[in-house]
Design a protein around this motif. Structure first.
Motif, PDB file in Angstrom:
ATOM      1  N   ASP A  37      -2.003   6.479   7.305  1.00  0.00           N
ATOM      2  CA  ASP A  37      -2.904   6.474   6.574  1.00  0.00           C
ATOM      3  C   ASP A  37      -2.474   5.648   5.119  1.00  0.00           C
ATOM      4  O   ASP A  37      -1.524   6.070   4.606  1.00  0.00           O
ATOM      5  CB  ASP A  37      -3.428   7.753   6.153  1.00  0.00           C
ATOM      6  CG  ASP A  37      -4.194   8.628   7.472  1.00  0.00           C
ATOM      7  OD1 ASP A  37      -4.972   7.766   7.802  1.00  0.00           O
ATOM      8  OD2 ASP A  37      -3.766   9.654   7.782  1.00  0.00           O
TER       9      ASP A  37
ATOM     10  N   GLY B 220      -7.077   0.718  -4.592  1.00  0.00           N
ATOM     11  CA  GLY B 220      -7.926   2.233  -4.209  1.00  0.00           C
ATOM     12  C   GLY B 220      -8.652   2.395  -2.813  1.00  0.00           C
ATOM     13  O   GLY B 220      -8.793   3.651  -2.540  1.00  0.00           O
ATOM     14  N   GLU B 221      -8.730   1.034  -1.970  1.00  0.00           N
ATOM     15  CA  GLU B 221      -9.201   1.147  -0.811  1.00  0.00           C
ATOM     16  C   GLU B 221      -8.097   1.946   0.078  1.00  0.00           C
ATOM     17  O   GLU B 221      -7.008   1.790  -0.041  1.00  0.00           O
ATOM     18  CB  GLU B 221      -9.519  -0.206  -0.138  1.00  0.00           C
ATOM     19  CG  GLU B 221     -10.425  -0.413   0.953  1.00  0.00           C
ATOM     20  CD  GLU B 221     -11.593   0.123   0.994  1.00  0.00           C
ATOM     21  OE1 GLU B 221     -12.270   0.502   1.974  1.00  0.00           O
ATOM     22  OE2 GLU B 221     -12.333  -0.169  -0.240  1.00  0.00           O
ATOM     23  N   GLU B 222      -8.742   2.856   0.961  1.00  0.00           N
ATOM     24  CA  GLU B 222      -7.939   3.932   2.044  1.00  0.00           C
ATOM     25  C   GLU B 222      -8.184   3.169   3.379  1.00  0.00           C
ATOM     26  O   GLU B 222      -9.348   3.121   3.590  1.00  0.00           O
ATOM     27  CB  GLU B 222      -8.048   5.274   1.698  1.00  0.00           C
ATOM     28  CG  GLU B 222      -7.585   5.708   0.434  1.00  0.00           C
ATOM     29  CD  GLU B 222      -7.493   7.090   0.388  1.00  0.00           C
ATOM     30  OE1 GLU B 222      -7.665   7.635   1.211  1.00  0.00           O
ATOM     31  OE2 GLU B 222      -7.161   7.380  -0.926  1.00  0.00           O
TER      32      GLU B 222
ATOM     33  N   ARG C  44      -3.059   3.627   1.131  1.00  0.00           N
ATOM     34  CA  ARG C  44      -4.017   3.392  -0.110  1.00  0.00           C
ATOM     35  C   ARG C  44      -3.500   2.195  -0.491  1.00  0.00           C
ATOM     36  O   ARG C  44      -2.361   2.064  -0.810  1.00  0.00           O
ATOM     37  CB  ARG C  44      -3.985   4.581  -0.972  1.00  0.00           C
ATOM     38  CG  ARG C  44      -4.834   4.286  -2.123  1.00  0.00           C
ATOM     39  CD  ARG C  44      -4.741   5.486  -3.461  1.00  0.00           C
ATOM     40  NE  ARG C  44      -5.388   6.548  -2.777  1.00  0.00           N
ATOM     41  CZ  ARG C  44      -4.597   7.854  -2.653  1.00  0.00           C
ATOM     42  NH1 ARG C  44      -3.489   7.828  -3.289  1.00  0.00           N
ATOM     43  NH2 ARG C  44      -5.151   9.066  -2.481  1.00  0.00           N
TER      44      ARG C  44
ATOM     45  N   PRO D 289       0.934  -1.045   0.061  1.00  0.00           N
ATOM     46  CA  PRO D 289       0.116  -0.155  -0.008  1.00  0.00           C
ATOM     47  C   PRO D 289       0.909   0.988   0.015  1.00  0.00           C
ATOM     48  O   PRO D 289       1.866   1.344   0.390  1.00  0.00           O
ATOM     49  CB  PRO D 289      -0.609  -0.032   1.403  1.00  0.00           C
ATOM     50  CG  PRO D 289      -0.715  -1.474   1.791  1.00  0.00           C
ATOM     51  CD  PRO D 289       0.676  -1.941   1.076  1.00  0.00           C
ATOM     52  N   GLU D 290       0.191   2.036  -0.660  1.00  0.00           N
ATOM     53  CA  GLU D 290       0.835   3.507  -0.715  1.00  0.00           C
ATOM     54  C   GLU D 290       0.740   4.226   0.776  1.00  0.00           C
ATOM     55  O   GLU D 290      -0.494   4.221   1.149  1.00  0.00           O
ATOM     56  CB  GLU D 290       0.352   4.577  -1.553  1.00  0.00           C
ATOM     57  CG  GLU D 290       1.117   6.011  -1.785  1.00  0.00           C
ATOM     58  CD  GLU D 290       0.103   6.670  -2.803  1.00  0.00           C
ATOM     59  OE1 GLU D 290       0.435   7.820  -2.924  1.00  0.00           O
ATOM     60  OE2 GLU D 290      -0.627   6.374  -3.408  1.00  0.00           O
TER      61      GLU D 290
ATOM     62  N   LEU E 282       0.051   7.494   2.794  1.00  0.00           N
ATOM     63  CA  LEU E 282      -0.489   8.872   2.376  1.00  0.00           C
ATOM     64  C   LEU E 282       0.143   9.773   3.651  1.00  0.00           C
ATOM     65  O   LEU E 282       0.482  10.768   3.121  1.00  0.00           O
ATOM     66  CB  LEU E 282      -1.898   8.875   2.219  1.00  0.00           C
ATOM     67  CG  LEU E 282      -2.518   7.728   1.366  1.00  0.00           C
ATOM     68  CD1 LEU E 282      -4.111   7.783   1.187  1.00  0.00           C
ATOM     69  CD2 LEU E 282      -2.088   8.090  -0.189  1.00  0.00           C
TER      70      LEU E 282
END
Length: 185
Positions: free
Chosen positions: A25, A31-33, A27, A5-6, A8
């Motif tokens: 946080d 696309g789910e955060e 992503r 995941p990225e 944020l």
């Protein structure tokens, strides 16, 4: 392998003398955060020592465990000091906690604890060819050294006062290593 995941944003949540909690946080690739909380990694890591004497006994310690508010039986362990290698830290902790040093130190595995919530890990080290050597430690009270026959670790892990998962894993990692690398006398 899925893509990581990225990240944020990372936000400090709480700090104490020992722990730093942060909100992360993320992503995900779909696309789910989501926001995760974790104990952030600090310091230089830690070591846990499976120390075997010439009679093939493992050296244990009995120490107070604040998380359980009880005394537990476990393996010698501690933090790696700045400038120390894991093997140097293992030999130092062994001298501080059980009064022995080792001529032979073998790294077995780096274990994580609750990796979904923290990045802390511990290096499991096998210590052999022990000799008496003491260093002053930082414990608030003297530790009790307990010697246990390594051939009887199955009985050890059934004891109520020996419940630390990392210590149990360390014993079985040492046994596997020794079975695959028999000692030549």
């Amino acid at each position: 392998m899925p893509r990581k995941p990225e990240i944020l944003k990372v936000t400090p949540v709480a700090d104490s003398r020992l722990f730093h909690v942060e909100a992360v946080d993320l992503r995900f690739s779909n696309g789910e955060e989501r926001c995760f909380e974790r104990l952030a990694t600090r310091g230089h890591g830690a070591v846990m020592v499976v120390a075997l004497d010439r009679d093939n006994n493992v050296q244990l310690i009995r120490e107070y465990a604040a998380g359980l508010h009880d005394y537990i039986l476990t393996l010698p362990k501690g933090l790696i000091d700045p400038g120390e290698t894991a093997l140097e830290a293992a030999n130092r902790e062994l001298q501080e906690e059980v009064g022995f040093a080792a001529r032979k130190l073998v790294p077995l595995k780096n274990l994580s604890s609750a990796p979904n919530y923290m990045g802390h890990s511990i290096n499991v080290i096998l210590a052999q060819d022990l000799y008496p050597s003491e260093l002053p430690g930082d414990e608030p009270e003297p530790l009790e050294r307990v010697t246990w026959p390594f051939a009887e670790i199955e009985q050890l892990i059934t004891r109520d006062d020996f419940s630390e998962g990392r210590a149990i894993a360390g014993l079985f990692l040492a046994r596997q290593y020794l079975q695959q690398n028999p000692q030549k006398d």
